[in-house]
Design a protein around this motif. Structure first.
Motif, PDB file in Angstrom:
ATOM      1  N   TYR A 108       0.809  -1.224   0.000  1.00  0.00           N
ATOM      2  CA  TYR A 108       0.000   0.000   0.000  1.00  0.00           C
ATOM      3  C   TYR A 108       0.838   1.267   0.000  1.00  0.00           C
ATOM      4  CZ  TYR A 108      -3.076   3.716   1.525  1.00  0.00           C
ATOM      5  OH  TYR A 108      -3.759   4.894   1.621  1.00  0.00           O
ATOM      6  N   CYS A 109       0.434   2.182  -0.837  1.00  0.00           N
ATOM      7  CA  CYS A 109       0.921   3.555  -0.785  1.00  0.00           C
ATOM      8  C   CYS A 109      -0.227   4.414  -1.314  1.00  0.00           C
ATOM      9  CB  CYS A 109       2.192   3.739  -1.611  1.00  0.00           C
ATOM     10  SG  CYS A 109       1.982   3.395  -3.355  1.00  0.00           S
ATOM     11  N   THR A 110      -0.367   5.592  -0.790  1.00  0.00           N
ATOM     12  CA  THR A 110      -1.453   6.463  -1.200  1.00  0.00           C
ATOM     13  C   THR A 110      -1.366   6.720  -2.703  1.00  0.00           C
ATOM     14  OG1 THR A 110      -1.383   7.534   0.947  1.00  0.00           O
ATOM     15  CG2 THR A 110      -2.576   8.673  -0.782  1.00  0.00           C
ATOM     16  N   SER A 111      -2.500   6.549  -3.382  1.00  0.00           N
ATOM     17  CA  SER A 111      -2.529   6.778  -4.822  1.00  0.00           C
ATOM     18  C   SER A 111      -3.944   7.143  -5.234  1.00  0.00           C
ATOM     19  CB  SER A 111      -2.076   5.520  -5.572  1.00  0.00           C
ATOM     20  OG  SER A 111      -3.072   4.535  -5.516  1.00  0.00           O
ATOM     21  N   SER A 112      -4.113   7.452  -6.501  1.00  0.00           N
ATOM     22  CA  SER A 112      -5.454   7.748  -6.998  1.00  0.00           C
ATOM     23  C   SER A 112      -6.299   6.483  -7.090  1.00  0.00           C
ATOM     24  CB  SER A 112      -5.368   8.432  -8.366  1.00  0.00           C
ATOM     25  OG  SER A 112      -4.735   7.577  -9.289  1.00  0.00           O
ATOM     26  N   ILE A 113      -5.658   5.319  -7.084  1.00  0.00           N
ATOM     27  CA  ILE A 113      -6.388   4.052  -7.152  1.00  0.00           C
ATOM     28  C   ILE A 113      -6.894   3.663  -5.766  1.00  0.00           C
ATOM     29  CG2 ILE A 113      -6.213   1.598  -7.682  1.00  0.00           C
ATOM     30  CD1 ILE A 113      -4.075   2.378  -9.769  1.00  0.00           C
ATOM     31  N   TRP A 114      -6.013   3.667  -4.784  1.00  0.00           N
ATOM     32  CA  TRP A 114      -6.377   3.294  -3.415  1.00  0.00           C
ATOM     33  C   TRP A 114      -6.356   4.537  -2.548  1.00  0.00           C
ATOM     34  CZ3 TRP A 114      -1.970  -0.619  -3.952  1.00  0.00           C
ATOM     35  CH2 TRP A 114      -2.408  -1.748  -4.633  1.00  0.00           C
ATOM     36  N   LYS A 115      -7.523   5.056  -2.243  1.00  0.00           N
ATOM     37  CA  LYS A 115      -7.616   6.246  -1.399  1.00  0.00           C
ATOM     38  C   LYS A 115      -7.241   5.914   0.046  1.00  0.00           C
ATOM     39  CE  LYS A 115      -9.486   8.872  -4.605  1.00  0.00           C
ATOM     40  NZ  LYS A 115      -8.630   9.414  -5.565  1.00  0.00           N
ATOM     41  N   SER A 116      -7.656   4.724   0.507  1.00  0.00           N
ATOM     42  CA  SER A 116      -7.337   4.340   1.881  1.00  0.00           C
ATOM     43  C   SER A 116      -6.849   2.892   1.900  1.00  0.00           C
ATOM     44  CB  SER A 116      -8.565   4.487   2.787  1.00  0.00           C
ATOM     45  OG  SER A 116      -9.523   3.496   2.480  1.00  0.00           O
ATOM     46  N   PHE A 117      -6.203   2.541   2.983  1.00  0.00           N
ATOM     47  CA  PHE A 117      -5.657   1.195   3.132  1.00  0.00           C
ATOM     48  C   PHE A 117      -6.753   0.132   3.007  1.00  0.00           C
ATOM     49  CE2 PHE A 117      -4.403  -2.395   5.871  1.00  0.00           C
ATOM     50  CZ  PHE A 117      -3.277  -2.809   5.178  1.00  0.00           C
ATOM     51  N   SER A 118      -7.952   0.419   3.507  1.00  0.00           N
ATOM     52  CA  SER A 118      -9.037  -0.566   3.478  1.00  0.00           C
ATOM     53  C   SER A 118      -9.502  -0.891   2.061  1.00  0.00           C
ATOM     54  CB  SER A 118     -10.221  -0.088   4.313  1.00  0.00           C
ATOM     55  OG  SER A 118     -10.755   1.092   3.754  1.00  0.00           O
ATOM     56  N   ASP A 119      -9.173  -0.037   1.082  1.00  0.00           N
ATOM     57  CA  ASP A 119      -9.549  -0.290  -0.306  1.00  0.00           C
ATOM     58  C   ASP A 119      -8.528  -1.132  -1.071  1.00  0.00           C
ATOM     59  OD1 ASP A 119     -11.876   1.232  -0.058  1.00  0.00           O
ATOM     60  OD2 ASP A 119     -10.836   3.076  -0.604  1.00  0.00           O
ATOM     61  N   ALA A 120      -7.352  -1.321  -0.494  1.00  0.00           N
ATOM     62  CA  ALA A 120      -6.294  -2.078  -1.174  1.00  0.00           C
ATOM     63  C   ALA A 120      -6.687  -3.551  -1.285  1.00  0.00           C
ATOM     64  CB  ALA A 120      -4.980  -1.935  -0.417  1.00  0.00           C
ATOM     65  N   LYS A 121      -6.375  -4.159  -2.406  1.00  0.00           N
ATOM     66  CA  LYS A 121      -6.688  -5.571  -2.645  1.00  0.00           C
ATOM     67  C   LYS A 121      -5.390  -6.367  -2.703  1.00  0.00           C
ATOM     68  CE  LYS A 121     -11.113  -4.816  -3.752  1.00  0.00           C
ATOM     69  NZ  LYS A 121     -11.616  -3.882  -2.826  1.00  0.00           N
ATOM     70  N   VAL A 122      -5.349  -7.463  -1.965  1.00  0.00           N
ATOM     71  CA  VAL A 122      -4.161  -8.314  -2.029  1.00  0.00           C
ATOM     72  C   VAL A 122      -4.212  -9.107  -3.329  1.00  0.00           C
ATOM     73  CG1 VAL A 122      -3.798  -8.492   0.446  1.00  0.00           C
ATOM     74  CG2 VAL A 122      -5.314 -10.096  -0.657  1.00  0.00           C
ATOM     75  N   THR A 123      -3.094  -9.193  -4.015  1.00  0.00           N
ATOM     76  CA  THR A 123      -3.038  -9.924  -5.277  1.00  0.00           C
ATOM     77  C   THR A 123      -1.712 -10.667  -5.383  1.00  0.00           C
ATOM     78  OG1 THR A 123      -2.048  -8.073  -6.468  1.00  0.00           O
ATOM     79  CG2 THR A 123      -4.444  -8.207  -6.513  1.00  0.00           C
ATOM     80  N   CYS A 124      -1.723 -11.625  -6.276  1.00  0.00           N
ATOM     81  CA  CYS A 124      -0.500 -12.347  -6.595  1.00  0.00           C
ATOM     82  C   CYS A 124      -0.670 -12.945  -7.979  1.00  0.00           C
ATOM     83  CB  CYS A 124      -0.212 -13.435  -5.559  1.00  0.00           C
ATOM     84  SG  CYS A 124      -1.412 -14.769  -5.570  1.00  0.00           S
ATOM     85  N   THR A 125       0.392 -13.479  -8.506  1.00  0.00           N
ATOM     86  CA  THR A 125       0.361 -14.147  -9.802  1.00  0.00           C
ATOM     87  C   THR A 125       0.635 -15.624  -9.580  1.00  0.00           C
ATOM     88  OG1 THR A 125       1.194 -12.150 -10.879  1.00  0.00           O
ATOM     89  CG2 THR A 125       1.394 -14.217 -12.099  1.00  0.00           C
ATOM     90  N   ALA A 126      -0.266 -16.457 -10.099  1.00  0.00           N
ATOM     91  CA  ALA A 126      -0.106 -17.903  -9.969  1.00  0.00           C
ATOM     92  C   ALA A 126       0.655 -18.441 -11.174  1.00  0.00           C
ATOM     93  CB  ALA A 126      -1.469 -18.580  -9.864  1.00  0.00           C
ATOM     94  N   GLU A 127       1.561 -19.363 -10.922  1.00  0.00           N
ATOM     95  CA  GLU A 127       2.320 -20.027 -11.979  1.00  0.00           C
ATOM     96  C   GLU A 127       2.153 -21.533 -11.846  1.00  0.00           C
ATOM     97  OE1 GLU A 127       6.329 -18.728 -11.350  1.00  0.00           O
ATOM     98  OE2 GLU A 127       5.994 -16.812 -12.340  1.00  0.00           O
ATOM     99  N   ARG A 128       2.544 -22.230 -12.887  1.00  0.00           N
ATOM    100  CA  ARG A 128       2.466 -23.688 -12.894  1.00  0.00           C
ATOM    101  C   ARG A 128       3.404 -24.268 -11.838  1.00  0.00           C
ATOM    102  NH1 ARG A 128       4.224 -27.115 -18.091  1.00  0.00           N
ATOM    103  NH2 ARG A 128       5.265 -28.641 -16.825  1.00  0.00           N
ATOM    104  N   PRO A 129       2.885 -25.161 -10.977  1.00  0.00           N
ATOM    105  CA  PRO A 129       3.754 -25.817  -9.994  1.00  0.00           C
ATOM    106  C   PRO A 129       4.787 -26.684 -10.706  1.00  0.00           C
ATOM    107  CG  PRO A 129       1.437 -26.247  -9.521  1.00  0.00           C
ATOM    108  CD  PRO A 129       1.499 -25.586 -10.855  1.00  0.00           C
ATOM    109  N   GLU A 130       5.904 -26.916 -10.068  1.00  0.00           N
ATOM    110  CA  GLU A 130       6.983 -27.676 -10.690  1.00  0.00           C
ATOM    111  C   GLU A 130       7.017 -29.130 -10.226  1.00  0.00           C
ATOM    112  OE1 GLU A 130      10.613 -25.530 -10.122  1.00  0.00           O
ATOM    113  OE2 GLU A 130       9.928 -23.864 -11.343  1.00  0.00           O
TER     114      GLU A 130
END
Length: 157
Positions: A108-130
């Protein structure tokens, strides 16, 4: 097989058991047939993925309604969420170290996308397991995730 990829015989038995348990739920993203088991329903201003059998009950009650609103957008029933059972999807993937935001502060950092911490969405990228058997399941996992996204997307956005 490369040295970095464990052989099926060396894979801990609990992972093989976990895969079998996921398959038995009927909601494993690595299997065919998921499309018939889940359904998107409207919950206020949000959409929720639910078990199709519970969503069918609501459809029976709403069968006389028009599926389109005045502006031509598709409308979904908006019954109380407790009438539905959320779909417990499961899969095994490798979480990429690139674009990884599953940290406590989600980057999180203040931006025009996330006005407050509560609006931030956790994300990640999934890859093929090895490692097997999940390596072979990954194509179906990706296809099912793509289908889920496409089945709820709003045209024009």
């Amino acid at each position: 097989m490369s040295d970095s990829i464990p052989a099926l015989t060396t894979l801990p038995m609990h992972l093989l058991n976990a895969q079998q348990n996921m398959v038995e739920t009927g909601f494993y993203l690595g299997e065919l047939g998921l499309h018939d088991r889940v359904k998107w329903v409207r919950d206020g201003h949000a959409d929720c993925l639910v078990i199709a059998a519970s969503a069918a009950k609501s459809d029976d009650m709403d069968s006389g309604k028009s599926p389109l609103s005045d502006d031509g957008a598709k409308e979904y029933p908006s019954p109380p969420l407790e009438d539905f059972e959320p779909a417990p999807l499961c899969a095994v993937v490798h979480i990429s170290t690139c674009d990884f935001w599953l940290t406590a502060d989600v980057g999180y950092c203040t931006s025009s996308i996330w006005k407050s911490f509560s609006d931030a969405k956790v994300t990640c990228t999934a890859e093929r397991p090895e490692f097997e058997p999940f390596m072979d399941d990954y194509i179906m996992v990706s296809d099912n995730l793509r289908w889920l996204q496409e089945s709820i997307e709003t045209p024009g956005f």
